[in-house]
Design a protein around this motif. Structure first.
Motif, PDB file in Angstrom:
ATOM      1  N   ILE A 351       1.565  -1.140   0.291  1.00  0.00           N
ATOM      2  CA  ILE A 351       0.083  -0.300   0.364  1.00  0.00           C
ATOM      3  C   ILE A 351       0.641   1.766  -0.091  1.00  0.00           C
ATOM      4  O   ILE A 351       2.018   1.338   0.892  1.00  0.00           O
ATOM      5  CB  ILE A 351      -1.263   0.346   1.229  1.00  0.00           C
ATOM      6  CG1 ILE A 351      -1.539  -1.381   1.346  1.00  0.00           C
ATOM      7  CG2 ILE A 351      -1.590   1.408   0.955  1.00  0.00           C
ATOM      8  CD1 ILE A 351      -2.777  -1.341   0.166  1.00  0.00           C
ATOM      9  N   GLU A 352       0.507   2.310  -0.797  1.00  0.00           N
ATOM     10  CA  GLU A 352       1.412   3.690  -0.931  1.00  0.00           C
ATOM     11  C   GLU A 352       0.650   4.388   0.063  1.00  0.00           C
ATOM     12  O   GLU A 352       1.978   5.869  -0.250  1.00  0.00           O
ATOM     13  CB  GLU A 352       1.799   3.717  -2.010  1.00  0.00           C
ATOM     14  CG  GLU A 352       2.895   2.683  -3.161  1.00  0.00           C
ATOM     15  CD  GLU A 352       3.104   2.932  -3.984  1.00  0.00           C
ATOM     16  OE1 GLU A 352       4.229   2.088  -4.756  1.00  0.00           O
ATOM     17  OE2 GLU A 352       2.319   3.783  -5.037  1.00  0.00           O
ATOM     18  N   ASN A 353      -0.194   4.691  -0.550  1.00  0.00           N
ATOM     19  CA  ASN A 353      -1.459   6.296  -0.458  1.00  0.00           C
ATOM     20  C   ASN A 353      -2.427   5.708   0.225  1.00  0.00           C
ATOM     21  O   ASN A 353      -3.132   5.226  -0.053  1.00  0.00           O
ATOM     22  CB  ASN A 353      -0.973   7.485  -1.554  1.00  0.00           C
ATOM     23  CG  ASN A 353      -1.729   8.717  -0.963  1.00  0.00           C
ATOM     24  OD1 ASN A 353      -0.511   9.904  -0.807  1.00  0.00           O
ATOM     25  ND2 ASN A 353      -3.123   8.357  -1.580  1.00  0.00           N
ATOM     26  N   LEU A 354      -2.360   6.665   1.410  1.00  0.00           N
ATOM     27  CA  LEU A 354      -4.338   6.491   1.446  1.00  0.00           C
ATOM     28  C   LEU A 354      -5.235   7.782   1.009  1.00  0.00           C
ATOM     29  O   LEU A 354      -4.439   8.702   1.475  1.00  0.00           O
ATOM     30  CB  LEU A 354      -4.711   6.070   2.790  1.00  0.00           C
ATOM     31  CG  LEU A 354      -4.758   4.808   2.789  1.00  0.00           C
ATOM     32  CD1 LEU A 354      -4.775   4.717   4.654  1.00  0.00           C
ATOM     33  CD2 LEU A 354      -5.367   4.010   2.690  1.00  0.00           C
ATOM     34  N   GLU A 355      -6.258   8.289   0.679  1.00  0.00           N
ATOM     35  CA  GLU A 355      -6.995   9.521   0.549  1.00  0.00           C
ATOM     36  C   GLU A 355      -8.157   9.503   1.064  1.00  0.00           C
ATOM     37  O   GLU A 355      -9.265   8.594   0.734  1.00  0.00           O
ATOM     38  CB  GLU A 355      -7.277   9.594  -0.844  1.00  0.00           C
ATOM     39  CG  GLU A 355      -8.172  11.284  -1.020  1.00  0.00           C
ATOM     40  CD  GLU A 355      -8.476  11.330  -2.989  1.00  0.00           C
ATOM     41  OE1 GLU A 355      -8.313  12.075  -3.555  1.00  0.00           O
ATOM     42  OE2 GLU A 355      -9.616  10.765  -2.558  1.00  0.00           O
ATOM     43  N   ILE A 356      -8.426  10.238   2.328  1.00  0.00           N
ATOM     44  CA  ILE A 356      -9.543  10.306   2.948  1.00  0.00           C
ATOM     45  C   ILE A 356     -10.199  11.514   3.483  1.00  0.00           C
ATOM     46  O   ILE A 356      -8.857  12.311   3.640  1.00  0.00           O
ATOM     47  CB  ILE A 356      -9.254   9.582   4.621  1.00  0.00           C
ATOM     48  CG1 ILE A 356      -8.232   7.988   4.477  1.00  0.00           C
ATOM     49  CG2 ILE A 356     -10.480   9.447   5.577  1.00  0.00           C
ATOM     50  CD1 ILE A 356      -7.675   7.804   5.693  1.00  0.00           C
ATOM     51  N   THR A 357     -11.719  11.560   3.148  1.00  0.00           N
ATOM     52  CA  THR A 357     -12.361  12.200   2.637  1.00  0.00           C
ATOM     53  C   THR A 357     -13.555  11.923   3.930  1.00  0.00           C
ATOM     54  O   THR A 357     -13.942  11.416   3.791  1.00  0.00           O
ATOM     55  CB  THR A 357     -13.467  13.094   1.928  1.00  0.00           C
ATOM     56  OG1 THR A 357     -12.509  13.120   0.768  1.00  0.00           O
ATOM     57  CG2 THR A 357     -13.797  13.841   1.574  1.00  0.00           C
ATOM     58  N   SER A 358     -13.431  13.009   5.106  1.00  0.00           N
ATOM     59  CA  SER A 358     -13.818  13.185   6.497  1.00  0.00           C
ATOM     60  C   SER A 358     -14.764  13.957   6.529  1.00  0.00           C
ATOM     61  O   SER A 358     -15.166  15.087   5.360  1.00  0.00           O
ATOM     62  CB  SER A 358     -13.085  13.698   7.366  1.00  0.00           C
ATOM     63  OG  SER A 358     -14.153  13.627   8.889  1.00  0.00           O
ATOM     64  N   ARG A 359     -16.191  13.404   7.072  1.00  0.00           N
ATOM     65  CA  ARG A 359     -17.589  14.275   7.127  1.00  0.00           C
ATOM     66  C   ARG A 359     -16.782  15.043   8.704  1.00  0.00           C
ATOM     67  O   ARG A 359     -18.030  16.463   7.949  1.00  0.00           O
ATOM     68  CB  ARG A 359     -18.637  13.028   7.365  1.00  0.00           C
ATOM     69  CG  ARG A 359     -18.798  12.417   6.065  1.00  0.00           C
ATOM     70  CD  ARG A 359     -20.221  11.340   6.913  1.00  0.00           C
ATOM     71  NE  ARG A 359     -19.648  10.342   5.522  1.00  0.00           N
ATOM     72  CZ  ARG A 359     -20.317  10.326   4.448  1.00  0.00           C
ATOM     73  NH1 ARG A 359     -21.403  11.919   3.429  1.00  0.00           N
ATOM     74  NH2 ARG A 359     -20.753   9.351   4.027  1.00  0.00           N
ATOM     75  N   VAL A 360     -16.230  15.502   8.953  1.00  0.00           N
ATOM     76  CA  VAL A 360     -16.680  15.837  10.406  1.00  0.00           C
ATOM     77  C   VAL A 360     -14.696  16.830   9.724  1.00  0.00           C
ATOM     78  O   VAL A 360     -13.832  16.391   9.739  1.00  0.00           O
ATOM     79  CB  VAL A 360     -16.648  15.144  11.714  1.00  0.00           C
ATOM     80  CG1 VAL A 360     -17.686  14.796  11.143  1.00  0.00           C
ATOM     81  CG2 VAL A 360     -15.448  13.814  11.198  1.00  0.00           C
ATOM     82  N   ALA A 361     -15.088  18.021  11.106  1.00  0.00           N
ATOM     83  CA  ALA A 361     -13.410  18.671  10.917  1.00  0.00           C
ATOM     84  C   ALA A 361     -12.987  18.174  12.364  1.00  0.00           C
ATOM     85  O   ALA A 361     -13.200  17.742  13.805  1.00  0.00           O
ATOM     86  CB  ALA A 361     -13.720  20.390  10.963  1.00  0.00           C
ATOM     87  N   GLY A 362     -11.064  17.945  12.139  1.00  0.00           N
ATOM     88  CA  GLY A 362     -11.002  18.033  13.653  1.00  0.00           C
ATOM     89  C   GLY A 362      -9.639  16.881  13.089  1.00  0.00           C
ATOM     90  O   GLY A 362      -9.313  16.794  11.761  1.00  0.00           O
ATOM     91  N   ASP A 363      -9.494  15.593  14.185  1.00  0.00           N
ATOM     92  CA  ASP A 363      -8.026  15.056  13.602  1.00  0.00           C
ATOM     93  C   ASP A 363      -8.443  14.178  13.702  1.00  0.00           C
ATOM     94  O   ASP A 363      -9.705  12.803  14.190  1.00  0.00           O
ATOM     95  CB  ASP A 363      -7.056  15.820  15.396  1.00  0.00           C
ATOM     96  CG  ASP A 363      -6.473  16.470  15.398  1.00  0.00           C
ATOM     97  OD1 ASP A 363      -6.631  18.008  14.595  1.00  0.00           O
ATOM     98  OD2 ASP A 363      -6.475  17.220  16.464  1.00  0.00           O
TER      99      ASP A 363
END
Length: 625
Positions: A351-363
């Motif tokens: 695995i080389e890269n993860l693209e994650i789009t969150s529905r919430v703000a934060g860490d």
């Protein structure tokens, strides 16, 4: 040359025509009650550049198709007395054009000319095809980034012969799709009942990237799909309401990862068989706020808050088999790229890269661990799903409900793919979802810089244990039987073999019938993944004897092959005791004397001729039907 004109008010006439095809005496006949066909025989020849200019004026609104053909022998394209289109002789297809002809312009007014990516675009629409605004009507709106589709290409190629069309022997394998469109990234929604090429697409909604390869797997799994080297997804959303009213409201969704800029929309409406269309543009842009001018009289405030950090920060810690990443200040709807390459790369797969789009703000945090096998509480990937190459655990502190979209980029060495007998199109990312293993939408996106591996991208709805695998066929003969245990020399022996594919990919194998270990018949057979077929092979035997028959090593039984029985003569030679002395009146003249051998020959010949005529008659009747 001839121009075939096909007019329909309700559907694409080409797909409608493909429903009824018959062949007789070298002529193909296409029948359709929903399509009016006409042929213009006064079309000029192609110029030196292979082009010609044709002017046509449609007589009605709806969908019209124009097919340019060239006849080199025979009657070519004609419309018979029943109004059916016929093709006879040698006919070359030059080109096809499909045109939507509108009765009038529709209305589609966006309630806002500028929206932010990820927000809905609401249109007030009207067919303008009548005064009754509550009349039943259908509406479709396509919204796409302007200039992103106009110059794209999708090319369909086939090596099929016209005879294959006539006897309906076309298959997915006859077609190749070449395109520079990786897929459609957006929200595609259909409200109401609809079918396309026999597939039910009623009340369907998809969000995210719908790839060309994934669509081909649904509609034509054996077709070949080739992406150009510069292939890329297009940002596009559609909304179709099939049971609306003449005046209606259409809401088209966009995604947060849509690029900002000008977007074109196209509205198509249909009411009482008539069509109206219109188009326009809107702008997708993030909202900006204007700061008030500074107040020179305002007192200085040494405790001013620092400017807001809008870009997420990613800190990555790498070890030999584990990568941990801390993401800070993630924004809803904004993709975060996390480089999860291990400190020591695995030359086989990683695995080389993860693209994650969150529905919430934060860490949030991300952890990726390279595994030598599945965890103790996770079963192996079954062969009906794929043949695993590498197991990986991927976790995040985000809940699945807080993840808008997640995509993993990984690579697999070309050598390992070839060792598994696969191709880039058969590589998949599997995920264990609690109740079992599932195959995620996966597609190749290009070669690594050294050309030693292929990169892939897969979309996942959540995180858990994953497996990079190759879908393989696993074909075997599970049973074999003889239809008869005794035959005569030169007769066919029907051997039935049950062939099963317990693998995760379609495959082809060769069936071999042996008699006492010697090959007597072979046949190639294709079996779909998870399918079982019964195949009949019919070897013949020239020598009498007893044979043990098997198919690919599976015993079918013992076959007794007997010598052909010698027929008893119909006119045996009389014995001397039965010989009588003929009188003069009993002696036939030479002209009346029958010759037993020559007399029987014409009966046999006439019988064979009669049999041949009967076979031909049956074949002709089948062709007529």
């Amino acid at each position: 040359m001839e121009l075939i004109k096909l007019d329909s008010q309700t559907t694409n006439p080409l797909s409608e025509l493909s429903g009824d095809v018959s062949a007789s005496s070298g002529t193909l006949t296409f029948e359709s009650d929903a399509v009016d066909a006409a042929v213009d025989n006064n079309v000029g020849p192609l110029d030196s550049n292979g082009a010609t200019d044709i002017q046509v004026t449609p007589s009605q609104s709806g969908v019209s198709a124009y097919v340019l053909v060239r006849t080199t022998s025979g009657d070519g394209a004609e419309v018979n007395a029943d109004g059916d289109l016929t093709l006879s002789g040698d006919v070359d297809l030059i080109g096809v054009e499909v045109v939507t002809v509108q009765e009038t312009a529709s209305t589609a007014d966006p309630q806002s000319d500028t929206v932010a990516p990820g927000d809905d675009v609401t249109f007030d629409v009207n067919t303008n095809l009548g005064t009754d605004t509550t009349a039943e009507a259908a509406h479709s709106i396509v919204l796409y980034r302007e200039g992103e589709i106009e110059n794209r290409q999708v090319r369909f190629r086939t090596d099929a012969e016209i005879d294959d069309v006539a006897d309906f022997s076309l298959s997915d394998e006859d077609f190749t799709v070449e395109t520079d469109i990786e897929g459609a990234n957006g929200v595609l929604e259909i409200v109401g009942e609809a079918t396309i090429f026999g597939f039910d697409i009623s009340d369907r909604r998809s969000e995210g990237l719908v790839t060309v390869r994934g669509t081909a797997d649904d509609f034509a799994p054996d077709a070949t799909v080739t992406l150009d080297s510069d292939a890329a997804p297009v940002d596009i959303s559609t909304k179709s309401i099939l049971t609306g009213t003449a005046e209606d409201e259409i809401v088209v969704e966009t995604l947060a990862d849509f690029e900002e800029g000008d977007y074109k929309f196209v509205h198509v409406a249909q009411q009482d068989g008539d069509i109206s269309t219109t188009s326009g543009t809107i702008t997708l842009a993030e909202e900006t706020t204007t700061s008030p001018p500074p107040d020179d009289d305002a007192p200085d405030d040494d405790d001013d808050d620092p400017p807001r950090q809008t870009q997420p920060e990613v800190d990555v810690d790498r070890t030999t088999n584990v990568v941990t990443a801390q993401v800070r200040n993630a924004q809803p709807g904004t993709p975060v790229q996390v480089d999860v390459r291990q400190s020591t790369p695995d030359p086989v797969a990683d695995i080389e890269n993860l693209e994650i789009t969150s529905r919430v703000a934060g860490d949030f945090s991300v952890e990726v661990e390279r595994l030598t096998g599945p965890p103790a509480d996770t079963p192996q990937v079954p062969p009906t799903v794929s043949s695993p190459i590498r197991y990986v655990r991927m976790d995040t502190s985000l809940s699945n409900a807080d993840i808008e979209r997640a995509r993993a980029t990984f690579r697999v060495s070309n050598e390992r793919i070839a060792q598994r007998g696969g191709s880039p199109e058969t590589v998949v990312l599997n995920r264990f979802a609690g109740n079992g293993w599932e195959t995620l939408p996966t597609e190749p996106i290009g070669q690594t810089e050294d050309g030693e591996a292929t990169r892939f991208r897969a979309t996942t709805p959540g995180f858990s244990t994953f497996a990079i695998g190759v879908q393989e066929a696993n074909i075997s003969v599970t049973d074999a039987t003889l239809a008869q245990n005794t035959i005569e020399v030169t007769e066919e022996a029907d051997v039935e073999a049950v062939v099963e594919n317990t693998g995760s990919a379609n495959g082809t194998t060769t069936l071999t019938v042996t008699a006492d270990g010697e090959t007597v018949a072979t046949q190639s057979v294709t079996v779909q993944a998870g399918d079982t077929r019964t195949i009949t092979l019919s070897p013949t035997f020239d020598t009498a004897g007893t044979y043990d028959i098997a198919v690919n090593g599976v015993a079918a039984g013992t076959l007794e092959v007997e010598a052909t029985a010698t027929p008893t003569p119909t006119d045996p030679t009389p014995t001397p005791t039965e010989t009588a002395t003929p009188t003069a009146t009993d002696t036939p003249s030479p002209t009346d004397a029958p010759d037993d051998d020559d007399g029987g020959t014409p009966l046999i010949v006439f019988g064979l001729i009669a049999l041949l005529f009967a076979i031909v008659a049956v074949l002709l009747r089948q062709a007529d039907n």
